[in-house]
Design a protein around this motif. Structure first.
Motif, PDB file in Angstrom:
ATOM      1  N   UNK A   9      38.666  38.840  21.137  1.00  0.00           N
ATOM      2  CA  UNK A   9      39.840  39.449  20.517  1.00  0.00           C
ATOM      3  C   UNK A   9      39.529  39.330  19.033  1.00  0.00           C
ATOM      4  N   UNK A  10      39.122  40.441  18.443  1.00  0.00           N
ATOM      5  CA  UNK A  10      38.495  40.418  17.119  1.00  0.00           C
ATOM      6  C   UNK A  10      39.458  40.156  15.963  1.00  0.00           C
ATOM      7  N   UNK A  32      40.430  43.925  23.577  1.00  0.00           N
ATOM      8  CA  UNK A  32      39.365  42.998  23.934  1.00  0.00           C
ATOM      9  C   UNK A  32      38.037  43.735  23.975  1.00  0.00           C
ATOM     10  N   UNK A  33      36.984  43.104  23.469  1.00  0.00           N
ATOM     11  CA  UNK A  33      35.650  43.682  23.641  1.00  0.00           C
ATOM     12  C   UNK A  33      34.749  42.646  24.310  1.00  0.00           C
ATOM     13  N   UNK A 149      42.875  35.090  28.890  1.00  0.00           N
ATOM     14  CA  UNK A 149      42.629  34.613  27.530  1.00  0.00           C
ATOM     15  C   UNK A 149      43.973  34.446  26.829  1.00  0.00           C
ATOM     16  N   UNK A 150      44.048  33.511  25.883  1.00  0.00           N
ATOM     17  CA  UNK A 150      45.301  33.378  25.141  1.00  0.00           C
ATOM     18  C   UNK A 150      45.541  34.591  24.256  1.00  0.00           C
ATOM     19  N   UNK A 155      37.012  34.026  20.584  1.00  0.00           N
ATOM     20  CA  UNK A 155      36.023  34.304  21.636  1.00  0.00           C
ATOM     21  C   UNK A 155      36.367  33.424  22.828  1.00  0.00           C
ATOM     22  N   UNK A 156      36.406  34.041  24.011  1.00  0.00           N
ATOM     23  CA  UNK A 156      36.795  33.334  25.225  1.00  0.00           C
ATOM     24  C   UNK A 156      35.767  33.598  26.322  1.00  0.00           C
ATOM     25  N   UNK A 157      35.569  32.616  27.190  1.00  0.00           N
ATOM     26  CA  UNK A 157      34.589  32.741  28.260  1.00  0.00           C
ATOM     27  C   UNK A 157      33.280  32.100  27.835  1.00  0.00           C
TER      28      UNK A 157
END
Length: 190
Positions: A9-10, A32-33, A149-150, A155-157
């Motif tokens: 999520x930039x 999200x990317x 993701x919150x 960055x998540x994962x």
């Protein structure tokens, strides 16, 4: 998650519920990317596998229809009674290519589309505008439990594990032949 591996999520304005344009535009989803993957995938719900049916896979170019802003998008209607919330529809927007079609049954992990920036995608970065709704025409709801993701920039994962080199078994005769070639400077790498 929407993408395999790490999801980004930039920007703060990419979050669900963020108000843009001096308070005029409310953001009904999360942008999200995928850092490691460009395929948009059917997510789960709080770690649980879910399923549904693709009910829309299209692009709208008529600007009198607000969905033109989504560019190429897919809508999945969830099968009944899978989640405890009001969500029934999942939207995956700004795709560059649709890989699922209307009527197709999908479940967590299935590939739906390729990420893009079609329609009215904010900025110049490819991303998926992911939105969840109770009805096809209602306002977006918090997608955090589905995106896994919150609702914050970050960055998540986890990154995919690096592939280990493949070891090819070599016989003792082959080792002796390679050693002999190396001693006589006939080895192609020298």
């Amino acid at each position: 998650m929407i993408f395999s591996g790490r999801n980004l999520v930039k920007y703060p304005y990419s979050r669900y519920g963020y108000t843009r344009g001096g308070g005029k535009t409310w953001h009904g989803g999360i942008d999200v990317c995928g850092i490691d993957d460009d395929k948009i995938r059917m997510p789960g719900y709080n770690g649980k596998s879910i399923a549904g049916t693709v009910v829309t896979a299209r692009i709208v170019t008529n600007k009198s229809n607000k969905t033109w802003e989504w560019g190429y998008y897919i809508c999945v209607k969830l099968d009944a009674n899978q989640t405890p919330d009001a969500v029934n529809y999942l939207y995956f927007c700004h795709c560059s290519k649709l890989l699922a079609s209307v009527g197709q049954k999908v479940k967590t992990g299935d590939v739906l589309a390729v990420v893009g920036q079609t329609g009215n995608a904010a900025g110049t970065w490819t991303h998926c505008h992911f939105e969840v709704r109770a009805t096809a025409t209602s306002k977006g709801l918090d997608p955090s439990a589905y995106a896994a993701i919150p609702n914050n920039a970050g960055i998540y994962g986890t990154a995919p594990a690096a592939e280990k080199p493949v070891e090819v078994p070599v016989s003792s005769n082959e080792k002796t032949a390679v050693s002999a070639l190396q001693k006589h400077h006939c080895w192609p790498c020298q």
